[in-house]
Design a protein around this motif. Structure first.
Motif, PDB file in Angstrom:
ATOM      1  N   LEU A   4       0.837  -1.191   0.000  1.00  0.00           N
ATOM      2  CA  LEU A   4       0.000   0.000   0.000  1.00  0.00           C
ATOM      3  C   LEU A   4       0.873   1.243   0.000  1.00  0.00           C
ATOM      4  O   LEU A   4       1.825   1.336   0.791  1.00  0.00           O
ATOM      5  N   VAL A   5       0.523   2.192  -0.866  1.00  0.00           N
ATOM      6  CA  VAL A   5       1.290   3.436  -0.952  1.00  0.00           C
ATOM      7  C   VAL A   5       0.315   4.614  -0.910  1.00  0.00           C
ATOM      8  O   VAL A   5      -0.502   4.774  -1.827  1.00  0.00           O
ATOM      9  N   GLU A   6       0.437   5.405   0.145  1.00  0.00           N
ATOM     10  CA  GLU A   6      -0.415   6.583   0.282  1.00  0.00           C
ATOM     11  C   GLU A   6       0.198   7.780  -0.430  1.00  0.00           C
ATOM     12  O   GLU A   6       1.424   7.882  -0.567  1.00  0.00           O
ATOM     13  N   SER A   7      -0.666   8.701  -0.843  1.00  0.00           N
ATOM     14  CA  SER A   7      -0.207   9.952  -1.451  1.00  0.00           C
ATOM     15  C   SER A   7      -1.275  11.008  -1.256  1.00  0.00           C
ATOM     16  O   SER A   7      -2.421  10.698  -0.886  1.00  0.00           O
ATOM     17  N   GLY A   8      -0.895  12.258  -1.508  1.00  0.00           N
ATOM     18  CA  GLY A   8      -1.872  13.339  -1.484  1.00  0.00           C
ATOM     19  C   GLY A   8      -1.886  14.180  -0.232  1.00  0.00           C
ATOM     20  O   GLY A   8      -2.651  15.143  -0.138  1.00  0.00           O
ATOM     21  N   GLY A   9      -1.062  13.828   0.742  1.00  0.00           N
ATOM     22  CA  GLY A   9      -1.008  14.647   1.940  1.00  0.00           C
ATOM     23  C   GLY A   9      -0.393  16.009   1.661  1.00  0.00           C
ATOM     24  O   GLY A   9       0.130  16.262   0.577  1.00  0.00           O
ATOM     25  N   GLY A  10      -0.476  16.890   2.646  1.00  0.00           N
ATOM     26  CA  GLY A  10       0.115  18.204   2.480  1.00  0.00           C
ATOM     27  C   GLY A  10      -0.277  19.140   3.591  1.00  0.00           C
ATOM     28  O   GLY A  10      -0.851  18.731   4.601  1.00  0.00           O
ATOM     29  N   ALA A  14      -7.144  25.678   7.757  1.00  0.00           N
ATOM     30  CA  ALA A  14      -8.413  25.211   8.324  1.00  0.00           C
ATOM     31  C   ALA A  14      -9.564  25.590   7.395  1.00  0.00           C
ATOM     32  O   ALA A  14      -9.587  26.686   6.833  1.00  0.00           O
ATOM     33  N   GLY A  15     -10.482  24.650   7.235  1.00  0.00           N
ATOM     34  CA  GLY A  15     -11.619  24.855   6.352  1.00  0.00           C
ATOM     35  C   GLY A  15     -11.418  24.358   4.944  1.00  0.00           C
ATOM     36  O   GLY A  15     -12.393  24.243   4.175  1.00  0.00           O
ATOM     37  N   ALA A  16     -10.191  24.051   4.594  1.00  0.00           N
ATOM     38  CA  ALA A  16      -9.891  23.575   3.239  1.00  0.00           C
ATOM     39  C   ALA A  16     -10.231  22.099   3.082  1.00  0.00           C
ATOM     40  O   ALA A  16     -10.606  21.417   4.042  1.00  0.00           O
ATOM     41  N   SER A  17     -10.073  21.637   1.850  1.00  0.00           N
ATOM     42  CA  SER A  17     -10.305  20.223   1.532  1.00  0.00           C
ATOM     43  C   SER A  17      -9.025  19.603   1.012  1.00  0.00           C
ATOM     44  O   SER A  17      -8.153  20.287   0.461  1.00  0.00           O
ATOM     45  N   LEU A  18      -8.944  18.293   1.170  1.00  0.00           N
ATOM     46  CA  LEU A  18      -7.785  17.546   0.695  1.00  0.00           C
ATOM     47  C   LEU A  18      -8.235  16.124   0.435  1.00  0.00           C
ATOM     48  O   LEU A  18      -9.093  15.599   1.166  1.00  0.00           O
ATOM     49  N   ARG A  19      -7.683  15.506  -0.591  1.00  0.00           N
ATOM     50  CA  ARG A  19      -7.968  14.099  -0.847  1.00  0.00           C
ATOM     51  C   ARG A  19      -6.673  13.306  -0.801  1.00  0.00           C
ATOM     52  O   ARG A  19      -5.714  13.629  -1.524  1.00  0.00           O
ATOM     53  N   VAL A  20      -6.653  12.298   0.032  1.00  0.00           N
ATOM     54  CA  VAL A  20      -5.515  11.388   0.072  1.00  0.00           C
ATOM     55  C   VAL A  20      -5.922  10.079  -0.606  1.00  0.00           C
ATOM     56  O   VAL A  20      -7.094   9.689  -0.578  1.00  0.00           O
ATOM     57  N   SER A  21      -4.928   9.458  -1.225  1.00  0.00           N
ATOM     58  CA  SER A  21      -5.161   8.226  -1.972  1.00  0.00           C
ATOM     59  C   SER A  21      -4.261   7.130  -1.445  1.00  0.00           C
ATOM     60  O   SER A  21      -3.203   7.389  -0.861  1.00  0.00           O
ATOM     61  N   CYS A  22      -4.676   5.905  -1.711  1.00  0.00           N
ATOM     62  CA  CYS A  22      -3.878   4.750  -1.323  1.00  0.00           C
ATOM     63  C   CYS A  22      -3.943   3.751  -2.478  1.00  0.00           C
ATOM     64  O   CYS A  22      -5.015   3.219  -2.785  1.00  0.00           O
ATOM     65  N   THR A  78      -7.401   1.374  -5.903  1.00  0.00           N
ATOM     66  CA  THR A  78      -7.152   2.586  -5.123  1.00  0.00           C
ATOM     67  C   THR A  78      -8.317   2.881  -4.190  1.00  0.00           C
ATOM     68  O   THR A  78      -9.481   2.712  -4.560  1.00  0.00           O
ATOM     69  N   VAL A  79      -7.974   3.324  -2.996  1.00  0.00           N
ATOM     70  CA  VAL A  79      -8.967   3.801  -2.043  1.00  0.00           C
ATOM     71  C   VAL A  79      -8.651   5.266  -1.740  1.00  0.00           C
ATOM     72  O   VAL A  79      -7.482   5.671  -1.726  1.00  0.00           O
ATOM     73  N   TYR A  80      -9.693   6.041  -1.536  1.00  0.00           N
ATOM     74  CA  TYR A  80      -9.553   7.482  -1.338  1.00  0.00           C
ATOM     75  C   TYR A  80     -10.155   7.898   0.005  1.00  0.00           C
ATOM     76  O   TYR A  80     -11.065   7.253   0.519  1.00  0.00           O
ATOM     77  N   LEU A  81      -9.653   9.012   0.493  1.00  0.00           N
ATOM     78  CA  LEU A  81     -10.271   9.659   1.650  1.00  0.00           C
ATOM     79  C   LEU A  81     -10.389  11.135   1.309  1.00  0.00           C
ATOM     80  O   LEU A  81      -9.383  11.842   1.262  1.00  0.00           O
ATOM     81  N   GLN A  82     -11.611  11.565   1.022  1.00  0.00           N
ATOM     82  CA  GLN A  82     -11.883  12.966   0.761  1.00  0.00           C
ATOM     83  C   GLN A  82     -12.147  13.655   2.090  1.00  0.00           C
ATOM     84  O   GLN A  82     -13.052  13.247   2.826  1.00  0.00           O
ATOM     85  N   MET A  83     -11.364  14.675   2.378  1.00  0.00           N
ATOM     86  CA  MET A  83     -11.465  15.367   3.660  1.00  0.00           C
ATOM     87  C   MET A  83     -11.872  16.812   3.425  1.00  0.00           C
ATOM     88  O   MET A  83     -11.150  17.563   2.767  1.00  0.00           O
ATOM     89  N   ASN A  84     -13.035  17.178   3.921  1.00  0.00           N
ATOM     90  CA  ASN A  84     -13.553  18.536   3.784  1.00  0.00           C
ATOM     91  C   ASN A  84     -13.623  19.212   5.148  1.00  0.00           C
ATOM     92  O   ASN A  84     -13.598  18.546   6.188  1.00  0.00           O
ATOM     93  N   SER A  85     -13.720  20.523   5.124  1.00  0.00           N
ATOM     94  CA  SER A  85     -13.830  21.304   6.362  1.00  0.00           C
ATOM     95  C   SER A  85     -12.769  20.875   7.370  1.00  0.00           C
ATOM     96  O   SER A  85     -13.069  20.629   8.552  1.00  0.00           O
ATOM     97  N   GLN A 119       1.573  12.581   5.482  1.00  0.00           N
ATOM     98  CA  GLN A 119       1.355  13.635   6.474  1.00  0.00           C
ATOM     99  C   GLN A 119       0.304  14.628   5.996  1.00  0.00           C
ATOM    100  O   GLN A 119       0.378  15.137   4.870  1.00  0.00           O
ATOM    101  N   VAL A 120      -0.644  14.904   6.864  1.00  0.00           N
ATOM    102  CA  VAL A 120      -1.637  15.954   6.634  1.00  0.00           C
ATOM    103  C   VAL A 120      -1.502  16.959   7.767  1.00  0.00           C
ATOM    104  O   VAL A 120      -1.602  16.594   8.945  1.00  0.00           O
ATOM    105  N   THR A 121      -1.264  18.208   7.405  1.00  0.00           N
ATOM    106  CA  THR A 121      -1.114  19.265   8.392  1.00  0.00           C
ATOM    107  C   THR A 121      -2.123  20.359   8.091  1.00  0.00           C
ATOM    108  O   THR A 121      -2.177  20.861   6.965  1.00  0.00           O
TER     109      THR A 121
END
Length: 124
Positions: A4-10, A14-22, A78-85, A119-121
């Motif tokens: 498994l390889v994750e990507s998309g962190g950054g 606050a309040g923004a969106s980000l999608r991480v993938s695996c 691939t599995v995704y995690l869409q992160m909002n707010s 990493q998600v910051t």
């Protein structure tokens, strides 16, 4: 064996969106339930979300319910995690995990394979 390889962190505000993938290796990805976990500095790793092999069933931690969405594309392994707010308290290393099976799995010990994390910051 599944890798498994994750990507998309950054770093986001606050309040923004980000999608991480695996991305998963192997030809039997659709036989695996997938989960996302996270670990903040100084804290234990905690469950975030999980999804059934078919994508037809999902489960979320109360802290992310209504803000995060887990999904998967079995054709792309691939599995995704869409992160909002996003909130500062969402800051953590996010890990994906795979469990061969046809249910949803919330416990860390249930999973057979783990990625290295991304990493998600979230800044305030």
């Amino acid at each position: 064996q599944v890798q498994l390889v994750e990507s998309g962190g950054g770093l986001v505000q606050a309040g923004a969106s980000l999608r991480v993938s695996c991305a998963a290796s192997g030809r039997t990805f659709s036989s695996y339930a997938m989960g996302w976990f996270r670990q903040a500095p100084g804290k234990e790793r905690e469950f975030v979300a999980c999804i059934r092999w078919s994508g037809g069933g999902t489960y979320y931690a109360d802290s992310v319910k209504g803000r995060f969405t887990i999904s998967r594309d079995n054709a792309k392994n691939t599995v995704y995690l869409q992160m909002n707010s996003l909130k500062p308290e969402d800051t953590a290393v996010y890990y994906c995990a795979a469990k061969r099976g046809y249910s949803v799995y919330l416990l860390e010990d249930a999973y057979d394979y783990w990625g290295q994390g991304t990493q998600v910051t979230v800044s305030s």
